[in-house]
Design a protein around this motif. Structure first.
Motif, short mmCIF file in Angstrom:
data_model
loop_
_atom_site.label_atom_id
_atom_site.label_comp_id
_atom_site.label_asym_id
_atom_site.label_seq_id
_atom_site.Cartn_x
_atom_site.Cartn_y
_atom_site.Cartn_z
N UNK A 1 32.77 51.73 39.47
CA UNK A 1 32.42 52.02 38.08
C UNK A 1 33.25 51.19 37.11
N UNK A 2 34.55 51.06 37.41
CA UNK A 2 35.41 50.27 36.54
C UNK A 2 34.99 48.83 36.49
N UNK A 3 34.63 48.27 37.63
CA UNK A 3 34.26 46.86 37.66
C UNK A 3 32.97 46.62 36.91
N UNK A 4 31.98 47.51 37.10
CA UNK A 4 30.70 47.35 36.40
C UNK A 4 30.91 47.41 34.89
N UNK A 5 31.73 48.37 34.43
CA UNK A 5 32.01 48.45 33.00
C UNK A 5 32.67 47.18 32.51
N UNK A 6 33.59 46.65 33.31
CA UNK A 6 34.26 45.41 32.93
C UNK A 6 33.30 44.26 32.82
N UNK A 7 32.37 44.16 33.78
CA UNK A 7 31.41 43.07 33.75
C UNK A 7 30.50 43.16 32.55
N UNK A 8 30.09 44.40 32.19
CA UNK A 8 29.20 44.56 31.05
C UNK A 8 29.92 44.25 29.75
N UNK A 9 31.22 44.56 29.72
CA UNK A 9 31.95 44.38 28.47
C UNK A 9 32.02 42.93 28.07
N UNK A 10 32.06 42.01 28.99
CA UNK A 10 32.13 40.59 28.63
C UNK A 10 30.80 39.90 28.88
N UNK A 11 29.95 40.42 29.15
CA UNK A 11 28.64 39.73 29.17
C UNK A 11 27.77 40.36 30.19
N UNK B 1 42.24 42.26 35.97
CA UNK B 1 40.85 42.13 35.55
C UNK B 1 40.72 41.42 34.21
N UNK B 2 39.75 40.52 34.14
CA UNK B 2 39.49 39.80 32.89
C UNK B 2 38.49 40.49 31.99
N UNK B 3 38.16 41.75 32.26
CA UNK B 3 37.19 42.46 31.41
C UNK B 3 37.74 42.58 29.99
N UNK C 1 40.28 27.00 41.49
CA UNK C 1 40.29 28.46 41.41
C UNK C 1 39.83 28.86 40.02
N UNK C 2 38.75 29.65 39.96
CA UNK C 2 38.33 30.15 38.65
C UNK C 2 38.57 31.65 38.58
N UNK C 3 38.54 32.18 37.36
CA UNK C 3 38.80 33.60 37.15
C UNK C 3 37.48 34.36 37.28
N UNK C 4 37.22 34.82 38.49
CA UNK C 4 36.01 35.60 38.78
C UNK C 4 36.39 37.05 39.02
N UNK C 5 37.32 37.56 38.22
CA UNK C 5 37.72 38.96 38.33
C UNK C 5 36.73 39.88 37.64
N UNK C 6 35.79 39.30 36.90
CA UNK C 6 34.68 40.03 36.31
C UNK C 6 33.41 39.22 36.54
#
Length: 378
Positions: free
Chosen positions: A7-17, A164-166, A217-222
């Motif tokens: 749930x945390x990761x999904x929210x993070x992904x939605x928050x930035x795009x 996380x980069x969210x 290496x790219x920032x794919x934490x979200x």
């Protein structure tokens, strides 16, 4: 914990795009990149277009491996890949399989160790600053210090539980996690022994060269990689040092395509996967290495090979296709540089047997596209 993390990761992904016997060798998607020599040696600095190259000859065995385990023939270069080492939120210790894998690393005699992220167990605002710092102290004790003691170069990508980069309302949702990760990795005592090309944004995104391999290496934490970072990706891959390398690899925590049950929802894989894949293919990147899905699956799509690294810590998952039991894995990649041939030997760290690639699904239909097992030609 798995539901809360998702749930945390999904929210993070939605928050930035193989057991201890033979390994199952993978089908190869060979390419012929330019075979020019790397640039002249120069000590790495903050943003260095000419990375250092070791001039010390290291004696290597022809088929090194921990005692009692299957010993694959060594390639021109060898990389050991681990990922997702953590346990419950705030954990400062690691399960036995993680500790065993770290102890095994020197016996494989790798030129490079790579980690697909989630080295610690953050991404919880219930953790205070002291608890966040304690997690990195635990990482140092069980992971960081042993790898440095073995004098092994260690490349890694930041996972959602590391930093996380969210973003929400223009601010990082887990800024304390990111600050702690940055503090740990920029401490000179924690030098990862990499030949940096560009470390200006280290540890979140950066490039380095290990002998004849260029790694981005790219920032794919979200789920969304920001536009300005993608501009940096293109510039880095187009650079002379990248294009003169005999092989190029990219590393990020989230995969391009989903492979695991419970991780097939939005926010658990990268947005616009086909566009990102095309960008990597444009500059002849051979392999994209990822973590997060806690399930091992070696695949390819288009011209790009995809190593979905299995989990080493808690929470192994089943693949979206098939009915194989979940397991914990470590992958050894042996590389033949002149032909761009990569050979995987993947160990089940619960049994210490070699994973038989032919038992994995021939393909996986992810929500955002089909990917095919790497030995299956289409």
């Amino acid at each position: 914990m798995a539901i809360k993390r998702r749930q945390l990761l999904i929210l993070g992904g939605l928050a930035i795009g193989g057991g201890l016997g033979g390994a199952a060798f993978s089908g190869i998607l060979s390419r012929q990149p330019e075979a020019n020599s790397p640039p002249d040696p120069q000590a790495p600095i903050t943003n260095n277009p000419k990375p250092a190259k070791s001039t010390v000859a290291v004696k290597r065995s022809s088929n090194p491996a921990p005692k009692g385990l299957y010993a694959p023939t060594r390639g021109d270069m060898r990389i050991v890949v681990i990922s997702d080492l953590n346990s419950a939120y705030g954990s400062t210790d690691y399960i036995d399989q993680v500790k065993q894998a770290i102890a095994f690393l020197p016996d494989w005699e790798p030129d490079l160790v790579l980690c697909g992220g989630d080295m610690v167990a953050g991404q919880s605002n219930d953790l205070n600053d002291g608890e966040i710092a304690a997690m990195w102290q635990g990482f140092e004790k069980y992971i960081g210090a042993p790898i440095r003691k073995a004098k092994l170069p260690f490349g890694f990508t930041i996972g959602n539980h590391d930093g996380s980069g969210s973003v929400y309302n223009g601010k990082f949702s887990f800024e304390r996690d990111r600050n702690a990760a940055k503090k740990y990795w920029n401490d000179p005592k924690h030098n990862p022994n990499l030949n940096f090309v560009d470390r200006a944004e280290f540890p979140f995104y950066y490039t380095f060269q290990q002998d004849d391999i260029f790694c981005l290496v790219w920032d794919a934490s979200t789920a969304t990689i920001p536009t300005e970072q993608l501009q940096w990706v293109e510039k880095s891959l187009a650079s002379e040092v990248a294009q003169k390398a005999k092989l190029r690899m990219a590393i990020g925590h989230l995969p391009l395509y989903a492979v695991a049950r419970g991780r097939e929802t939005g926010g658990n894989y990268l947005n616009e996967a086909d566009r990102l894949r095309s960008l990597l293919e444009k500059y002849n990147v051979h392999t994209y290495i990822s973590g997060h899905h806690h399930a091992y699956y070696p695949a390819h799509k288009g011209k790009l090979e995809l190593l979905h690294t299995g989990v080493l810590g808690d929470g192994p998952r089943r693949l979206l296709s098939g009915d194989l039991a979940p397991n914990r894995t470590v992958t050894v990649i042996d590389i033949k540089l002149e032909t761009s041939e990569t050979i995987y030997t993947t160990y089940d760290m619960d049994t210490l047997k070699v994973v038989d690639q032919s038992t994995l699904p021939r393909y996986i239909d992810a929500p955002n596209g089909r990917i095919t097992r790497r030995d299956i030609k289409i």
